[in-house]
Design a protein around this motif. Sequence first.
Motif, short mmCIF file in Angstrom:
data_model
loop_
_atom_site.label_atom_id
_atom_site.label_comp_id
_atom_site.label_asym_id
_atom_site.label_seq_id
_atom_site.Cartn_x
_atom_site.Cartn_y
_atom_site.Cartn_z
N ALA A 166 -8.51 3.51 4.48
CA ALA A 166 -8.74 4.81 3.84
C ALA A 166 -7.45 5.62 3.78
CB ALA A 166 -9.83 5.60 4.59
N ALA A 167 -6.67 5.59 4.85
CA ALA A 167 -5.40 6.32 4.88
C ALA A 167 -4.42 5.73 3.88
CB ALA A 167 -4.81 6.29 6.29
N ARG A 168 -4.42 4.40 3.75
CA ARG A 168 -3.53 3.75 2.79
C ARG A 168 -3.90 4.15 1.36
NH1 ARG A 168 -0.75 -0.99 5.04
NH2 ARG A 168 -0.69 -1.88 2.95
N CYS A 169 -5.19 4.24 1.09
CA CYS A 169 -5.64 4.63 -0.26
C CYS A 169 -5.18 6.05 -0.58
CB CYS A 169 -7.16 4.52 -0.36
SG CYS A 169 -7.76 2.82 -0.39
N VAL A 170 -5.36 6.96 0.37
CA VAL A 170 -4.95 8.36 0.15
C VAL A 170 -3.43 8.44 -0.01
CG1 VAL A 170 -4.84 10.66 1.18
CG2 VAL A 170 -6.97 9.35 1.29
N ALA A 171 -2.71 7.74 0.84
CA ALA A 171 -1.25 7.76 0.77
C ALA A 171 -0.76 7.20 -0.58
CB ALA A 171 -0.65 6.96 1.93
N THR A 172 -1.43 6.18 -1.06
CA THR A 172 -1.08 5.62 -2.37
C THR A 172 -1.31 6.65 -3.47
OG1 THR A 172 -1.56 3.37 -1.64
CG2 THR A 172 -1.58 3.75 -4.02
N GLU A 173 -2.44 7.34 -3.40
CA GLU A 173 -2.74 8.39 -4.39
C GLU A 173 -1.68 9.49 -4.35
OE1 GLU A 173 -6.71 9.82 -3.69
OE2 GLU A 173 -7.59 7.84 -4.05
N LEU A 174 -1.12 9.72 -3.17
CA LEU A 174 -0.08 10.75 -3.02
C LEU A 174 1.32 10.18 -3.27
CD1 LEU A 174 -1.59 12.53 0.10
CD2 LEU A 174 -1.56 13.37 -2.25
N GLN A 175 1.36 8.97 -3.78
CA GLN A 175 2.58 8.30 -4.21
C GLN A 175 3.57 8.03 -3.08
OE1 GLN A 175 4.00 10.46 -7.62
NE2 GLN A 175 2.22 9.90 -8.83
N LEU A 176 3.03 7.70 -1.91
CA LEU A 176 3.88 7.31 -0.79
C LEU A 176 4.01 5.79 -0.76
CD1 LEU A 176 2.42 9.61 2.02
CD2 LEU A 176 4.65 9.82 0.91
N GLU A 177 5.17 5.31 -0.37
CA GLU A 177 5.38 3.88 -0.15
C GLU A 177 4.83 3.55 1.23
OE1 GLU A 177 6.75 1.37 -2.07
OE2 GLU A 177 6.70 2.82 -3.71
N ILE A 178 4.06 2.47 1.32
CA ILE A 178 3.34 2.13 2.55
C ILE A 178 3.68 0.72 2.98
CG2 ILE A 178 1.06 1.87 3.59
CD1 ILE A 178 0.06 3.50 1.08
N VAL A 179 3.75 0.54 4.29
CA VAL A 179 3.78 -0.81 4.87
C VAL A 179 2.93 -0.75 6.14
CG1 VAL A 179 5.86 -0.60 6.29
CG2 VAL A 179 5.22 -2.81 5.39
N GLY A 180 2.19 -1.83 6.37
CA GLY A 180 1.38 -1.93 7.57
C GLY A 180 2.02 -2.84 8.59
N LEU A 181 1.30 -3.10 9.64
CA LEU A 181 1.80 -3.94 10.72
C LEU A 181 2.21 -5.32 10.23
CD1 LEU A 181 2.36 -4.43 13.70
CD2 LEU A 181 -0.04 -5.09 13.94
N LEU A 182 1.38 -5.94 9.41
CA LEU A 182 1.73 -7.28 8.92
C LEU A 182 2.99 -7.25 8.06
CD1 LEU A 182 -1.84 -8.63 8.11
CD2 LEU A 182 -0.39 -9.18 10.08
N GLY A 183 3.18 -6.19 7.29
CA GLY A 183 4.40 -6.05 6.51
C GLY A 183 5.63 -5.86 7.39
#
Length: 161
Positions: free
Chosen positions: A100-117
């Motif tokens: 859910a946080a990744r979806c919101v961050a994407t909508e806010l145009q943030l670049e995201i990486v998770g633990l696996l990345g």
Amino acid sequence: MIVVSDTSPLCYLLLIDLIEVLPQLFERVIIPQKVRDELLAADAPEVVREWIFQPPDWLEVQTITGQFDPALNQLDVGEQEAITLAIQLKVDLILLDDLAARCVATELQLEIVGLLGILGSAAEKGLIDFPRAITRLQQTSFRASSKLIDSLLQQYQSQDK
């Protein structure tokens, strides 16, 4: 590269004893106060609480100023602060695992990486043994689809050859 991190990536990197990849991958790692509080919570693993009680020099804790974006209301406070801080500081990347946080961050145009990345980047730079890191990660409460894990293992095992 400057990053803001949520709680989850830090916790799991600590649990698999790979937290030191962060300063090797990123110039600055910043967390908001609420993420620090979550890492200190009584229900956090002891290794996590001990680490954040005396954080390394490369970790910065910052306080949020101003209001949260209303789009963040559905998230927990640590995620709200991490995303808000990432926006305020205009960082290069935010470290998030929660969908859910990744979806919101994407909508806010943030670049995201998770633990696996993060683990993938560390493996690409020769900092870790990816299959060994995944084996250790699978001994924790971390959850990802077996299809994704198998795909990543295949990718990084073929890179080693």
